[in-house]
Motif scaffolding. Sequence first.
Motif, PDB file in Angstrom:
ATOM      1  N   MET A   2       6.885  51.020 -68.173  1.00  0.00           N
ATOM      2  CA  MET A   2       8.292  51.007 -68.543  1.00  0.00           C
ATOM      3  C   MET A   2       8.530  51.711 -69.875  1.00  0.00           C
ATOM      4  O   MET A   2       9.530  52.407 -70.071  1.00  0.00           O
ATOM      5  CB  MET A   2       8.797  49.568 -68.633  1.00  0.00           C
ATOM      6  CG  MET A   2       8.911  48.833 -67.302  1.00  0.00           C
ATOM      7  SD  MET A   2      10.036  49.649 -66.133  1.00  0.00           S
ATOM      8  CE  MET A   2       8.851  50.225 -64.915  1.00  0.00           C
ATOM      9  N   MET A   3       7.609  51.536 -70.818  1.00  0.00           N
ATOM     10  CA  MET A   3       7.772  52.193 -72.111  1.00  0.00           C
ATOM     11  C   MET A   3       7.652  53.710 -71.969  1.00  0.00           C
ATOM     12  O   MET A   3       8.362  54.461 -72.642  1.00  0.00           O
ATOM     13  CB  MET A   3       6.734  51.669 -73.108  1.00  0.00           C
ATOM     14  CG  MET A   3       6.914  50.200 -73.469  1.00  0.00           C
ATOM     15  SD  MET A   3       8.595  49.788 -73.986  1.00  0.00           S
ATOM     16  CE  MET A   3       8.719  50.723 -75.503  1.00  0.00           C
ATOM     17  N   LEU A   4       6.761  54.163 -71.101  1.00  0.00           N
ATOM     18  CA  LEU A   4       6.687  55.601 -70.825  1.00  0.00           C
ATOM     19  C   LEU A   4       8.008  56.096 -70.255  1.00  0.00           C
ATOM     20  O   LEU A   4       8.497  57.178 -70.613  1.00  0.00           O
ATOM     21  CB  LEU A   4       5.554  55.904 -69.858  1.00  0.00           C
ATOM     22  CG  LEU A   4       4.131  55.874 -70.422  1.00  0.00           C
ATOM     23  CD1 LEU A   4       3.111  56.028 -69.294  1.00  0.00           C
ATOM     24  CD2 LEU A   4       3.938  56.976 -71.457  1.00  0.00           C
ATOM     25  N   ILE A  38      13.402  49.431 -72.102  1.00  0.00           N
ATOM     26  CA  ILE A  38      12.613  48.953 -73.239  1.00  0.00           C
ATOM     27  C   ILE A  38      12.377  47.452 -73.119  1.00  0.00           C
ATOM     28  O   ILE A  38      11.241  46.974 -73.234  1.00  0.00           O
ATOM     29  CB  ILE A  38      13.315  49.290 -74.565  1.00  0.00           C
ATOM     30  CG1 ILE A  38      13.267  50.807 -74.814  1.00  0.00           C
ATOM     31  CG2 ILE A  38      12.660  48.550 -75.730  1.00  0.00           C
ATOM     32  CD1 ILE A  38      14.095  51.260 -75.997  1.00  0.00           C
ATOM     33  N   ALA A  39      13.456  46.695 -72.901  1.00  0.00           N
ATOM     34  CA  ALA A  39      13.312  45.240 -72.752  1.00  0.00           C
ATOM     35  C   ALA A  39      12.522  44.900 -71.497  1.00  0.00           C
ATOM     36  O   ALA A  39      11.680  43.993 -71.495  1.00  0.00           O
ATOM     37  CB  ALA A  39      14.697  44.586 -72.699  1.00  0.00           C
ATOM     38  N   PHE A  40      12.803  45.629 -70.429  1.00  0.00           N
ATOM     39  CA  PHE A  40      12.128  45.436 -69.155  1.00  0.00           C
ATOM     40  C   PHE A  40      10.623  45.584 -69.311  1.00  0.00           C
ATOM     41  O   PHE A  40       9.839  44.822 -68.713  1.00  0.00           O
ATOM     42  CB  PHE A  40      12.679  46.493 -68.191  1.00  0.00           C
ATOM     43  CG  PHE A  40      12.404  46.238 -66.731  1.00  0.00           C
ATOM     44  CD1 PHE A  40      12.458  44.974 -66.189  1.00  0.00           C
ATOM     45  CD2 PHE A  40      12.132  47.309 -65.893  1.00  0.00           C
ATOM     46  CE1 PHE A  40      12.233  44.767 -64.838  1.00  0.00           C
ATOM     47  CE2 PHE A  40      11.906  47.113 -64.538  1.00  0.00           C
ATOM     48  CZ  PHE A  40      11.956  45.833 -64.014  1.00  0.00           C
ATOM     49  N   GLY A  41      10.220  46.547 -70.140  1.00  0.00           N
ATOM     50  CA  GLY A  41       8.800  46.793 -70.338  1.00  0.00           C
ATOM     51  C   GLY A  41       8.151  45.802 -71.277  1.00  0.00           C
ATOM     52  O   GLY A  41       7.142  45.174 -70.937  1.00  0.00           O
ATOM     53  N   ILE A  42       8.743  45.617 -72.451  1.00  0.00           N
ATOM     54  CA  ILE A  42       8.122  44.768 -73.469  1.00  0.00           C
ATOM     55  C   ILE A  42       7.964  43.337 -72.989  1.00  0.00           C
ATOM     56  O   ILE A  42       6.920  42.702 -73.209  1.00  0.00           O
ATOM     57  CB  ILE A  42       8.935  44.817 -74.774  1.00  0.00           C
ATOM     58  CG1 ILE A  42       8.842  46.210 -75.407  1.00  0.00           C
ATOM     59  CG2 ILE A  42       8.445  43.760 -75.766  1.00  0.00           C
ATOM     60  CD1 ILE A  42       9.715  46.391 -76.621  1.00  0.00           C
ATOM     61  N   CYS A  43       8.976  42.806 -72.327  1.00  0.00           N
ATOM     62  CA  CYS A  43       8.949  41.382 -71.973  1.00  0.00           C
ATOM     63  C   CYS A  43       7.957  41.047 -70.868  1.00  0.00           C
ATOM     64  O   CYS A  43       7.625  39.878 -70.678  1.00  0.00           O
ATOM     65  CB  CYS A  43      10.344  40.908 -71.590  1.00  0.00           C
ATOM     66  SG  CYS A  43      11.365  40.636 -73.034  1.00  0.00           S
TER      67      CYS A  43
END
Length: 394
Positions: free
Chosen positions: A345-347, A49-54
């Motif tokens: 990443m969110m997927l 989640i963090a990996f994707g959002i950031c």
Amino acid sequence: MIKMALILGLLSWIGPFAIDMYLPAMPTIAEDLNATVSASQWTLMSFFIAFGICQLFYGPASDVFGRKPPLYFGLGIFGLASLGCALAPSIEWLIAMRFVQGLGAAAVMSIPRAVIRDRYTGIEATRLMSTIMLVIAVSPMLAPLMGSAIIVPFGWRAVFLAVAMVTVMGLLLTGFALQETLAPADRSPFRFNTMMSAFGVLFRDTGFMGLTLIGGMGMASFFTFLATASFLYTGHYGLTPFQFSLAFALNALGFFTTSQIAANLGARFGSIPVVKWAVTGFAVAACLLFAVVSLGFDSFPLLVAMLVVTFAFLGLVVPTSMVLALDEHGPIAGTAAALGGTLQMMLGAIAIAVVSLIFDGTPLMLTAAIAVCSLVAVTLSIMTLRGTPQQAVA
């Protein structure tokens, strides 16, 4: 190009290394911290989640400040969070530190893609992306083995200390080996409206969105495997952490072997046909695997062999679709790479969340999730690439 591929590959390798190295330790972590399987899988999901959002922040930041300063910042956060993971007194602490770790790791995912787009497009970019994936291939092949070798004598906390040491290597590479590829004259001053406008352009681009989601569904299928493999292989099939590491490396081998021929196939047949046929092959292999497991064939060698074939098709889909998605967005390459990475990443995080709820310790739910991802990917391929030119993108 070889030097650039090696540098970017090693930087991009840091994030997957932090995932793959601790996979053999997940059952041990759950036992040591008195956590459930689902809670342990949250250590992966929080990271993703963090990996994707950031990546949404690192991409635009790299367009404003250049490619290197955000890398320094991200690697610094990543290293400190790795030390925090090593000191975790509870599963909740570990989940939180893994989230912070993902905040930093996002830098080494999105920015190398933008660096590639700064220098190359089309087949050359695909070839560079494939070469980078060859370097990254060291992670799923060797990182679990290294993790299991560290876990036995030193315990699972030592894994995160090793990851912190790798972060130092990343900082040295960025400082002394990586050249800045975005000249000051080409940088875009930060304007919130400009950033939102760029996101609007990307969201309205059906080609970008379709290709990004095609690759994202492929990656989501692999993430479900990451989240369940250690529990499935050690719990259901009785493998030791070392045996799990060998089996995991074999599963990843198909993906990274075929990724090395993606550029050559794209040059010969066209990048778009490669994506179309590879996605179709992925769906056929995944659905066949689910059918075999559903009929009661619970054979470990058969499962591993069919996963190798299924993930081999992803080795053609992922690098080719990444390059095609970015190809038309050179002026906002950092933002495009960031948005693409975030969506993918969110997927992956959503896929892990779903599988953590339905995973029953057998291969049925894992193969079902992979099959669903493959069917969504092939549907997106039909919708996105129908009627597109068949030649390679130059």
